[in-house]
Design a protein around this motif. Structure first.
Motif, mmCIF file in Angstrom:
data_model
loop_
_atom_site.group_PDB
_atom_site.id
_atom_site.type_symbol
_atom_site.label_atom_id
_atom_site.label_comp_id
_atom_site.label_asym_id
_atom_site.label_seq_id
_atom_site.Cartn_x
_atom_site.Cartn_y
_atom_site.Cartn_z
ATOM 1 N N PRO A 13 -9.599 2.884 -16.980
ATOM 2 C CA PRO A 13 -8.997 1.773 -17.721
ATOM 3 C C PRO A 13 -8.400 2.260 -19.036
ATOM 4 N N GLY A 14 -7.212 1.742 -19.324
ATOM 5 C CA GLY A 14 -6.482 2.173 -20.508
ATOM 6 C C GLY A 14 -5.565 3.350 -20.274
ATOM 7 N N GLY A 15 -5.669 3.963 -19.123
ATOM 8 C CA GLY A 15 -4.849 5.118 -18.807
ATOM 9 C C GLY A 15 -3.457 4.753 -18.310
ATOM 10 N N THR A 57 16.168 -5.988 -15.936
ATOM 11 C CA THR A 57 14.838 -5.818 -15.391
ATOM 12 C C THR A 57 14.049 -7.119 -15.546
ATOM 13 N N ASN A 58 13.028 -7.252 -14.719
ATOM 14 C CA ASN A 58 12.177 -8.430 -14.804
ATOM 15 C C ASN A 58 10.766 -8.031 -14.374
ATOM 16 N N TYR A 59 9.765 -8.693 -14.971
ATOM 17 C CA TYR A 59 8.379 -8.317 -14.735
ATOM 18 C C TYR A 59 7.497 -9.528 -14.502
ATOM 19 N N ALA A 60 6.454 -9.323 -13.718
ATOM 20 C CA ALA A 60 5.415 -10.344 -13.606
ATOM 21 C C ALA A 60 4.731 -10.485 -14.961
ATOM 22 N N ASP A 61 4.293 -11.681 -15.269
ATOM 23 C CA ASP A 61 3.637 -11.913 -16.552
ATOM 24 C C ASP A 61 2.422 -11.002 -16.729
ATOM 25 N N SER A 62 1.750 -10.705 -15.641
ATOM 26 C CA SER A 62 0.520 -9.926 -15.718
ATOM 27 C C SER A 62 0.741 -8.472 -16.144
ATOM 28 N N VAL A 63 1.981 -7.990 -16.032
ATOM 29 C CA VAL A 63 2.253 -6.582 -16.387
ATOM 30 C C VAL A 63 3.254 -6.445 -17.526
ATOM 31 N N LYS A 64 3.790 -7.557 -17.979
ATOM 32 C CA LYS A 64 4.808 -7.513 -19.020
ATOM 33 C C LYS A 64 4.259 -6.836 -20.281
ATOM 34 N N GLY A 65 5.039 -5.901 -20.821
ATOM 35 C CA GLY A 65 4.614 -5.168 -22.004
ATOM 36 C C GLY A 65 3.803 -3.924 -21.702
ATOM 37 N N GLN A 81 6.578 3.049 -14.617
ATOM 38 C CA GLN A 81 5.672 3.614 -15.608
ATOM 39 C C GLN A 81 4.634 2.547 -15.933
ATOM 40 N N MET A 82 3.368 2.881 -15.723
ATOM 41 C CA MET A 82 2.290 1.916 -15.921
ATOM 42 C C MET A 82 1.366 2.416 -17.034
ATOM 43 N N ASN A 83 1.293 1.664 -18.096
ATOM 44 C CA ASN A 83 0.446 2.011 -19.237
ATOM 45 C C ASN A 83 -0.634 0.953 -19.425
ATOM 46 N N SER A 84 -1.636 1.298 -20.205
ATOM 47 C CA SER A 84 -2.741 0.368 -20.510
ATOM 48 C C SER A 84 -3.287 -0.269 -19.246
ATOM 49 N N LEU A 85 -3.546 0.563 -18.264
ATOM 50 C CA LEU A 85 -3.973 0.046 -16.963
ATOM 51 C C LEU A 85 -5.326 -0.634 -17.043
ATOM 52 N N LYS A 86 -5.466 -1.675 -16.225
ATOM 53 C CA LYS A 86 -6.678 -2.466 -16.161
ATOM 54 C C LYS A 86 -7.259 -2.416 -14.747
#
Length: 115
Positions: A13-15, A57-65, A81-86
């Motif tokens: 998590p966080g990676g 581009t467009n994103y799901a709310d759950s991954v935005k930012g 690119q996936m940051n701050s993974l949960k």
């Protein structure tokens, strides 16, 4: 049409992880590309979309930012690119294209977020 995903794996998590999709068999630069994901026991959901030139581009709310989709039309690739993974990001991630009005999917790449 062939879509081949890569880059999945186990991350804390966080990676961060960077997924790639290599596309072939159609004129890549003419079409939107999308990333979907499917978690165990859940329906497949749209995560991110990118227009043919990459300017939209467009994103799901759950991954935005946290997630960023991009593409390279010279290499026929789309990345996520996936940051701050949960932990709730754990899923199989699929690349999607719809040339000629038909849906095409890759085989998916597994992302596991766990300590």
């Amino acid at each position: 049409v062939q879509l081949v995903e890569s880059g999945g794996g186990l991350v804390q998590p966080g990676g961060s992880l960077r997924l790639s999709c290599a596309a072939s068999g159609f004129t890549f630069s003419n079409f939107f590309m999308r990333w979907y994901r499917q978690a165990p026991g859940k329906e497949r959901e749209l995560v991110a979309s990118i227009g043919s030139t990459g300017s939209w581009t467009n994103y799901a709310d759950s991954v935005k930012g946290r997630f960023t989709i991009s593409r390279d039309n010279t290499r026929n690739t789309v990345t996520l690119q996936m940051n701050s993974l949960k932990p709730e990001d754990t899923a199989v991630y699929y690349c999607h294209a719809r040339p000629g009005g038909m849906d095409y999917w890759g085989k998916g790449t597994l992302v596991t977020v766990s300590s």
